[in-house]
Design a protein around this motif. Sequence first.
Motif, PDB file in Angstrom:
ATOM      1  N   THR A 288      35.210  44.503  25.932  1.00  0.00           N
ATOM      2  CA  THR A 288      36.068  44.272  27.075  1.00  0.00           C
ATOM      3  C   THR A 288      37.103  45.367  27.267  1.00  0.00           C
ATOM      4  O   THR A 288      37.207  45.964  28.330  1.00  0.00           O
TER       5      THR A 288
ATOM      6  N   ALA B  95      37.259  48.185  30.178  1.00  0.00           N
ATOM      7  CA  ALA B  95      38.375  48.096  31.109  1.00  0.00           C
ATOM      8  C   ALA B  95      39.136  49.414  31.172  1.00  0.00           C
ATOM      9  O   ALA B  95      39.653  49.813  32.212  1.00  0.00           O
TER      10      ALA B  95
ATOM     11  N   SER C 224      35.709  52.233  34.707  1.00  0.00           N
ATOM     12  CA  SER C 224      35.986  52.454  36.116  1.00  0.00           C
ATOM     13  C   SER C 224      36.364  53.888  36.424  1.00  0.00           C
ATOM     14  O   SER C 224      36.463  54.277  37.579  1.00  0.00           O
TER      15      SER C 224
ATOM     16  N   PHE D 189      32.972  37.419  37.909  1.00  0.00           N
ATOM     17  CA  PHE D 189      33.606  38.640  37.429  1.00  0.00           C
ATOM     18  C   PHE D 189      35.127  38.505  37.504  1.00  0.00           C
ATOM     19  O   PHE D 189      35.654  37.806  38.379  1.00  0.00           O
TER      20      PHE D 189
ATOM     21  N   ASP E   9      36.621  43.936  38.953  1.00  0.00           N
ATOM     22  CA  ASP E   9      35.487  44.304  38.101  1.00  0.00           C
ATOM     23  C   ASP E   9      34.189  43.939  38.800  1.00  0.00           C
ATOM     24  O   ASP E   9      34.098  42.904  39.465  1.00  0.00           O
TER      25      ASP E   9
ATOM     26  N   ASP F 119      31.178  46.151  34.939  1.00  0.00           N
ATOM     27  CA  ASP F 119      31.288  47.215  33.938  1.00  0.00           C
ATOM     28  C   ASP F 119      32.033  46.775  32.686  1.00  0.00           C
ATOM     29  O   ASP F 119      31.814  47.318  31.609  1.00  0.00           O
ATOM     30  N   ARG F 120      32.931  45.803  32.823  1.00  0.00           N
ATOM     31  CA  ARG F 120      33.718  45.384  31.665  1.00  0.00           C
ATOM     32  C   ARG F 120      32.919  44.537  30.684  1.00  0.00           C
ATOM     33  O   ARG F 120      33.351  44.292  29.565  1.00  0.00           O
TER      34      ARG F 120
ATOM     35  N   SER G 200      31.181  39.445  32.555  1.00  0.00           N
ATOM     36  CA  SER G 200      30.664  38.571  33.607  1.00  0.00           C
ATOM     37  C   SER G 200      29.969  37.382  32.962  1.00  0.00           C
ATOM     38  O   SER G 200      29.468  37.464  31.838  1.00  0.00           O
TER      39      SER G 200
END
Length: 256
Positions: free
Chosen positions: A2, A6, A10, A105, A109, A112-113, A116
């Motif tokens: 995570t 994060a 991104s 999500f 987001d 990508d983190r 989900s």
Amino acid sequence: MTTFAAAVASRLPGGLVGSAAVALYPRFEPELRRLADFCPPNGVAVDIGGWYGPWSRRLAARCDRVVTIEPVPHLAEHLRRTLPSNARVVQGAATDRAGTARLWFPEGDSGDRGVSSLARRDIHAHCLEVPSITVDGLGLSGVGFVKMDVDGGERAALLGAAELLRKDRPALLIELESRLGPIAPAVDLLAGQGYAGWLLAGRRWIALDGFDLVAHQARTEHLVHQGLLRRAFVPHRERYINSVLFLPDGRVPGTS
């Protein structure tokens, strides 16, 4: 996963994020370095919850064929572009029924983190409708190993693979986290099918039976929030264990 994602996912192209994940994952998820203990060579492996592919890539180097299931559309497309040719990518969420499902999500987001989930939690703010599939519906055979990371949807995904588990008796490595929901439903379901759990503690495997995984995770949860880089390179007295190896019929890690 995570805090690492994060922080950087991104800001970097998907290819770089994927390369970083593949390179760093074995440092804080040592089960990935111990594939020989539980994943038969050759044969077929299934990666449920592929994310950027750290498990799929290692499995593709060991097995004849890998089937990667990833519900997030752009991650599935990234995997199709970057995984070796013996990996097949299926875009969908593994559960106990075929159709569609809402994938949730966090704010800002799009997957990508790596947090989900089909089960909405307090961190989730928006959703996307994705295909829902069952592993049994893929018609696989000769499966020797299944890795599963579905953030709380383990029991449903296992029910959707009931025929494969009965027929092929693969080893399973499942991420179970009590902070996401009770772990007993998945453990009890597999126990009823002749599977026993194992944990990698230090350099040795210990039986899940007799180890209080819920208490361990409560005591070490602070490590999850330190980020992948710090978890990978800064020594800790103990690590946060969330991967449980399930082997059938009295098998022991490290034996054929």
